[in-house]
Motif scaffolding. Sequence first.
Motif, short mmCIF file in Angstrom:
data_model
loop_
_atom_site.label_atom_id
_atom_site.label_comp_id
_atom_site.label_asym_id
_atom_site.label_seq_id
_atom_site.Cartn_x
_atom_site.Cartn_y
_atom_site.Cartn_z
N ALA A 73 -4.85 2.08 1.76
CA ALA A 73 -5.34 1.30 3.06
C ALA A 73 -6.04 2.25 3.77
O ALA A 73 -5.88 3.34 3.93
CB ALA A 73 -4.09 1.06 3.72
N VAL A 91 -6.67 -1.53 -1.40
CA VAL A 91 -5.90 -2.59 -1.42
C VAL A 91 -6.15 -3.28 0.08
O VAL A 91 -5.92 -4.49 0.38
CB VAL A 91 -4.73 -2.60 -1.92
CG1 VAL A 91 -4.63 -2.41 -3.20
CG2 VAL A 91 -3.82 -1.68 -0.85
N ARG A 143 -2.01 2.98 -4.07
CA ARG A 143 -2.55 1.85 -3.53
C ARG A 143 -2.97 2.26 -2.01
O ARG A 143 -2.21 2.62 -1.24
CB ARG A 143 -1.96 0.52 -3.59
CG ARG A 143 -1.81 0.25 -5.03
CD ARG A 143 -0.65 -0.76 -5.01
NE ARG A 143 0.83 -0.30 -4.57
CZ ARG A 143 2.06 -1.02 -4.65
NH1 ARG A 143 2.07 -2.19 -5.08
NH2 ARG A 143 2.89 -0.12 -4.32
N TYR A 178 0.56 -1.19 -0.05
CA TYR A 178 -0.07 0.19 -0.22
C TYR A 178 1.02 1.24 0.11
O TYR A 178 2.05 1.07 0.46
CB TYR A 178 -1.12 -0.17 1.21
CG TYR A 178 -0.26 -0.28 2.54
CD1 TYR A 178 -0.09 -1.66 2.94
CD2 TYR A 178 0.31 0.85 3.15
CE1 TYR A 178 0.55 -2.01 4.05
CE2 TYR A 178 1.09 0.44 4.25
CZ TYR A 178 1.20 -0.98 4.85
OH TYR A 178 1.88 -1.27 5.90
#
Length: 252
Positions: free
Chosen positions: A199, A226, A197, A117
């Motif tokens: 979190a 993700v 990406r 991430y």
Amino acid sequence: MDLILDACYPRRCVLCRDLDCWPPRWSGGPRVTGLRRFDRPHLCPACCGRLRRPVAPRHSGGELLAGLPLFGGARTGADLVRVLAELKYRGVRALAWPLADLVADALAAAAAAGIEYDALVAVPLHRSRRRERGFNHAALLARLAARQTAVPYLARLVYRRRPTAQQARLGAADPDRLTNVAGAFAAVDVWQAVQPRLAIVDDLITSGATLGAVAAALQEAGWRVVLGVAAGLAPPPEPPPNPSLDTPSVRF
Ligand SMILES: [Zn+2]
């Protein structure tokens, strides 16, 4: 300065009520949006250690965003819920420090499991509740965990369109958890050529409905989600009892 702060705001543990000494990094702490100079930790190292009840990761259910990996720093228990309540409803903001440690643990466990991430976002509060409470506890946890893990925190990416009832008031397997938050969130459109990406950070993950709704809003706006992480993770909710199991299979 610390002596004056200690006199005005004694560092008594919210769980065991002991007075204790604290690691130096918590003494005053670095400047973090939402934390004030006089916010001090109120949880002793022994109780911090006891909060860390290991919990296995799980995946979100199929209703909103199937298969999103969910990690927690600890298994949700009565003590963790009590500490969170002190932070959220009594405004003891310094408890964000030990709770952010749990979020950082969850992020480390996800990284160790091979999940990559690039940035953190927090589950947003509706502006009316944020105004009432004075801060967003999930954003505090995300900002502090971002400092610890050296991962950027992205603010104002996702917001709550309408106020929702508190999920904690609904049972873990209550289907109203989904309808309560469905469509409650929206995200700003992607503006970067290279998408980070993401979190998503929350305080507790119970059914995963809130996190799934936030993830769905972000994905709809073009973002890549993700991972979901929280200080506390509950085991997957029990499915409702199957009435056919009550029917005797053998009749006399
Ligand atoms: Zn204690």
